[in-house]
Write a protein that holds these residues in place. Structure first.
Motif, PDB file in Angstrom:
ATOM      1  N   LEU A 159       0.824  -1.206   0.000  1.00 36.79           N
ATOM      2  CA  LEU A 159       0.000   0.000   0.000  1.00 36.79           C
ATOM      3  C   LEU A 159       0.863   1.263   0.000  1.00 36.79           C
ATOM      4  CD1 LEU A 159      -2.834  -1.026   2.513  1.00 36.79           C
ATOM      5  CD2 LEU A 159      -2.763  -1.279   0.008  1.00 36.79           C
ATOM      6  N   GLY A 160       2.169   1.092  -0.119  1.00 39.45           N
ATOM      7  CA  GLY A 160       3.061   2.239  -0.221  1.00 39.45           C
ATOM      8  C   GLY A 160       3.384   2.857   1.117  1.00 39.45           C
ATOM      9  N   THR A 217       3.528   6.780   3.481  1.00 39.46           N
ATOM     10  CA  THR A 217       3.035   8.131   3.678  1.00 39.46           C
ATOM     11  C   THR A 217       3.824   8.767   4.807  1.00 39.46           C
ATOM     12  OG1 THR A 217       1.031   9.477   3.903  1.00 39.46           O
ATOM     13  CG2 THR A 217       1.219   7.581   5.351  1.00 39.46           C
ATOM     14  N   VAL A 233      -4.975   7.320   4.436  1.00 34.34           N
ATOM     15  CA  VAL A 233      -4.680   7.075   3.023  1.00 34.34           C
ATOM     16  C   VAL A 233      -4.598   5.581   2.724  1.00 34.34           C
ATOM     17  CG1 VAL A 233      -2.153   7.243   3.325  1.00 34.34           C
ATOM     18  CG2 VAL A 233      -3.195   7.752   1.109  1.00 34.34           C
ATOM     19  N   PHE A 234      -4.212   4.772   3.700  1.00 32.36           N
ATOM     20  CA  PHE A 234      -4.100   3.337   3.464  1.00 32.36           C
ATOM     21  C   PHE A 234      -5.460   2.682   3.257  1.00 32.36           C
ATOM     22  CE2 PHE A 234      -0.109   4.157   5.931  1.00 32.36           C
ATOM     23  CZ  PHE A 234       0.744   4.031   4.847  1.00 32.36           C
ATOM     24  N   ARG A 294      -6.173   3.341  -0.409  1.00 36.47           N
ATOM     25  CA  ARG A 294      -5.304   2.520  -1.248  1.00 36.47           C
ATOM     26  C   ARG A 294      -5.740   1.057  -1.225  1.00 36.47           C
ATOM     27  NH1 ARG A 294       0.565   5.105   0.447  1.00 36.47           N
ATOM     28  NH2 ARG A 294       0.156   7.193  -0.372  1.00 36.47           N
ATOM     29  N   GLU A 342      -8.758   0.734  -3.467  1.00 37.37           N
ATOM     30  CA  GLU A 342      -8.323   0.762  -4.873  1.00 37.37           C
ATOM     31  C   GLU A 342      -7.759  -0.583  -5.303  1.00 37.37           C
ATOM     32  OE1 GLU A 342      -5.483   3.947  -5.142  1.00 37.37           O
ATOM     33  OE2 GLU A 342      -6.995   5.476  -4.707  1.00 37.37           O
ATOM     34  N   ARG A 343      -6.905  -1.166  -4.460  1.00 43.34           N
ATOM     35  CA  ARG A 343      -6.280  -2.449  -4.796  1.00 43.34           C
ATOM     36  C   ARG A 343      -7.325  -3.555  -4.899  1.00 43.34           C
ATOM     37  NH1 ARG A 343      -0.687  -3.241  -4.340  1.00 43.34           N
ATOM     38  NH2 ARG A 343      -1.282  -5.091  -5.520  1.00 43.34           N
TER      39      ARG A 343
END
Length: 157
Positions: free
Chosen positions: A76-77, A79, A144-145, A148, A151-152
Motif C-alpha cells: 500500500l506504499g 506516507t 490514506v491506506f 489505497r 483501490e487495490r
C-alpha cells in the motif's frame, strides 16, 4: 537527521457485510480516553539495515502477540505523518480473533514528573471496522491506506 520510519500490516477480511479492517487502539495513559484518531495500523519503528517488510512482520507479532496471517501481501506504499514519521504498509487478508491478542508492553514515567515508571500495553485493544467506521478512528496520517486498500481490491489486487 533522517526521518523516523515505521512499517506495518493492515489485515482485512471480506464477506458478510463487506470488507472490514483490523485496527489497534494505542495503549498507555495518553490514549486511554480517546477514540477518534487513536487507532492505528499495527506497526512499529525500525532502523536500517532492517528492511520495512521484515519490520512490518516483526512489529505485527510484537504488538499483537501472534504471527501475521499467511496470504498474498498487497503493498500500500508509504506516507509521511504530520510528525514527520514515514509509514510503509502492506495489506493481507486474514480473520484474526481480537480476543486472542496478547499485546507487547512499554514503560514510561507516569504520571509525568512523578519518578514512577510503569508498564503499559503497546495496544490496549483491537477491533474490526468497516472502512467508513475505521476512517474516523484511524490516525489521520494513516487514512490514506484505507483508500489505497479499496483501490487495490477494486482493481483485483
Amino acid at each position: 537527521m533522517a526521518a523516523r520510519r515505521s512499517a506495518g500490516l493492515l489485515v482485512y477480511r471480506s464477506g458478510g457485510p463487506g470488507v472490514e479492517v483490523l485496527l489497534a487502539h494505542m495503549g498507555g495513559p495518553l490514549w486511554a480516553r480517546r477514540d477518534a484518531g487513536a487507532w492505528s495500523v499495527p506497526k512499529g519503528e525500525y532502523l536500517p539495515p532492517e528492511e520495512p517488510w521484515a519490520a512490518a512482520r516483526r512489529e505485527f507479532e510484537e504488538e499483537l502477540g501472534m504471527p501475521p496471517p499467511d496470504g498474498t501481501y498487497l503493498p500500500l506504499g508509504e506516507t509521511r505523518q504530520s510528525g514527520g514519521k514515514v509509514v510503509t504498509v502492506w495489506a493481507v487478508e486474514g480473520d484474526l480473533d481480537p480476543e486472542r491478542i496478547v499485546p507487547g508492553t512499554f514503560t514510561m514515567e507516569w504520571p509525568r514528573g512523578s519518578g514512577t515508571v510503569r508498564s503499559f500495553p503497546e495496544i490496549d485493544r483491537v477491533a474490526w471496522f468497516s472502512p467508513d467506521e475505521a476512517h474516523g478512528r484511524l490516525v489521520t496520517g494513516q487514512r490514506v491506506f484505507l483508500a489505497r486498500l479499496a483501490e487495490r481490491l477494486t482493481a483485483g489486487g
